[in-house]
Enzyme design. Structure first.
Site, short mmCIF file in Angstrom:
data_model
loop_
_atom_site.label_atom_id
_atom_site.label_comp_id
_atom_site.label_asym_id
_atom_site.label_seq_id
_atom_site.Cartn_x
_atom_site.Cartn_y
_atom_site.Cartn_z
N CYS A 21 -2.00 21.99 -34.86
CA CYS A 21 -0.63 22.39 -35.20
C CYS A 21 0.00 21.23 -35.97
O CYS A 21 0.11 20.11 -35.45
CB CYS A 21 0.18 22.71 -33.95
SG CYS A 21 1.94 22.89 -34.30
N HIS A 68 5.15 22.40 -27.76
CA HIS A 68 4.77 23.50 -28.65
C HIS A 68 5.30 24.84 -28.16
O HIS A 68 5.00 25.27 -27.04
CB HIS A 68 3.25 23.58 -28.79
CG HIS A 68 2.83 24.60 -29.80
ND1 HIS A 68 2.71 24.31 -31.15
CD2 HIS A 68 2.57 25.92 -29.67
CE1 HIS A 68 2.37 25.41 -31.79
NE2 HIS A 68 2.27 26.41 -30.93
N ASN A 96 12.33 31.25 -39.41
CA ASN A 96 11.44 32.34 -39.81
C ASN A 96 10.49 32.63 -38.66
O ASN A 96 9.89 31.71 -38.09
CB ASN A 96 10.66 31.95 -41.07
CG ASN A 96 11.58 31.77 -42.26
OD1 ASN A 96 12.48 32.58 -42.47
ND2 ASN A 96 11.37 30.72 -43.04
N GLY A 122 7.77 35.23 -43.40
CA GLY A 122 7.20 34.13 -44.17
C GLY A 122 7.02 32.84 -43.38
O GLY A 122 6.99 31.75 -43.95
N THR A 162 5.30 29.90 -42.02
CA THR A 162 4.04 29.25 -42.43
C THR A 162 3.55 28.23 -41.41
O THR A 162 2.36 27.94 -41.38
CB THR A 162 4.19 28.56 -43.80
OG1 THR A 162 5.24 27.58 -43.72
CG2 THR A 162 4.50 29.57 -44.89
N HIS A 206 10.71 26.14 -35.32
CA HIS A 206 11.52 25.18 -36.07
C HIS A 206 12.73 25.89 -36.64
O HIS A 206 12.68 27.09 -36.96
CB HIS A 206 10.72 24.49 -37.17
CG HIS A 206 10.04 25.43 -38.12
ND1 HIS A 206 8.85 26.07 -37.81
CD2 HIS A 206 10.36 25.83 -39.37
CE1 HIS A 206 8.48 26.82 -38.82
NE2 HIS A 206 9.39 26.71 -39.79
N HIS A 241 15.47 25.52 -39.71
CA HIS A 241 15.82 24.88 -40.97
C HIS A 241 17.34 24.67 -40.98
O HIS A 241 18.10 25.61 -40.69
CB HIS A 241 15.50 25.78 -42.16
CG HIS A 241 14.05 26.15 -42.31
ND1 HIS A 241 13.23 25.60 -43.28
CD2 HIS A 241 13.26 27.04 -41.63
CE1 HIS A 241 12.01 26.12 -43.20
NE2 HIS A 241 12.02 27.01 -42.21
P1 AMP Z 1 8.43 28.12 -42.46
O1 AMP Z 1 7.92 28.61 -43.78
O2 AMP Z 1 9.73 28.70 -42.02
O3 AMP Z 1 7.35 28.18 -41.41
O4 AMP Z 1 8.78 26.58 -42.68
C1 AMP Z 1 7.83 25.57 -42.69
C2 AMP Z 1 8.45 24.44 -43.46
O5 AMP Z 1 7.70 23.27 -43.20
C3 AMP Z 1 8.45 24.64 -44.98
O6 AMP Z 1 9.79 24.61 -45.47
C4 AMP Z 1 7.62 23.45 -45.50
O7 AMP Z 1 8.11 22.93 -46.70
C5 AMP Z 1 7.75 22.48 -44.35
N1 AMP Z 1 6.67 21.50 -44.23
C6 AMP Z 1 5.34 21.73 -44.30
N2 AMP Z 1 4.67 20.58 -44.10
C7 AMP Z 1 5.59 19.61 -43.90
C8 AMP Z 1 5.51 18.20 -43.64
N3 AMP Z 1 4.35 17.56 -43.55
N4 AMP Z 1 6.67 17.51 -43.51
C9 AMP Z 1 7.86 18.15 -43.62
N5 AMP Z 1 8.00 19.47 -43.84
C10 AMP Z 1 6.87 20.20 -43.99
#
Ligand code: AMP
Length: 113
Positions: free
Chosen positions: A4, A46, A86, A92, A94, A99, A101
């Site tokens: 993760c 987690h 999300n 979306g 990822t 988390h 934002h």
């Molecule tokens: P989500 O698409 O809502 O799952 O958000 C995941 C976020 O994590 C995206 O906005 C990515 O730009 C961000 N992200 C991915 N890898 C990293 C990292 N190493 N450091 C900071 N942010 C990251």
């Protein structure tokens, strides 16, 4: 949790641009900012997504929202900001570690979908 990304950031195995940390929560700048200020706030433990919030772990979510308010104030977002989480493929998501934002620093577009 193995493999993760955000657990690895919590463990210090992957670097992050940290803006806040306590025993339960970490906040760091998003690597691909979508707004002048774009910060992610995560629980250190987690939790996969909003869909995995339960009566047993929901206390952390209340704490996260207190941290969000504190971080937003420290970042000078007195004019307002958006908080987004999300959840799942259709949204979306990822990174499958809960988390939130924090997006701000400009007038944000209004469309949500
Ligand atoms: P989500 O698409 O809502 O799952 O958000 C995941 C976020 O994590 C995206 O906005 C990515 O730009 C961000 N992200 C991915 N890898 C990293 C990292 N190493 N450091 C900071 N942010 C990251």
């Amino acid at each position: 949790m193995e493999n993760c990304l955000f657990c690895k950031i919590v463990a210090g195995e992957i670097p992050s641009n940290k803006v806040y940390e306590d025993e339960l929560v970490l906040a760091f700048r998003d690597i691909a900012p979508q707004a002048p200020t774009h910060i992610l706030v995560i629980p250190k433990a987690h939790i996969g997504s909003v869909a995995q919030i339960t009566p047993e772990n929901s206390g952390i979510v209340a704490h996260i929202f207190q941290v969000i308010a504190k971080v937003a104030e420290a970042e000078g977002l007195q004019n307002g900001y958006r908080v987004v989480s999300n959840c799942g493929d259709d949204a979306g998501q990822t990174v499958h570690h809960l988390h939130f934002h924090i997006l701000g620093g400009k007038k944000l577009a209004l469309e949500m979908a």
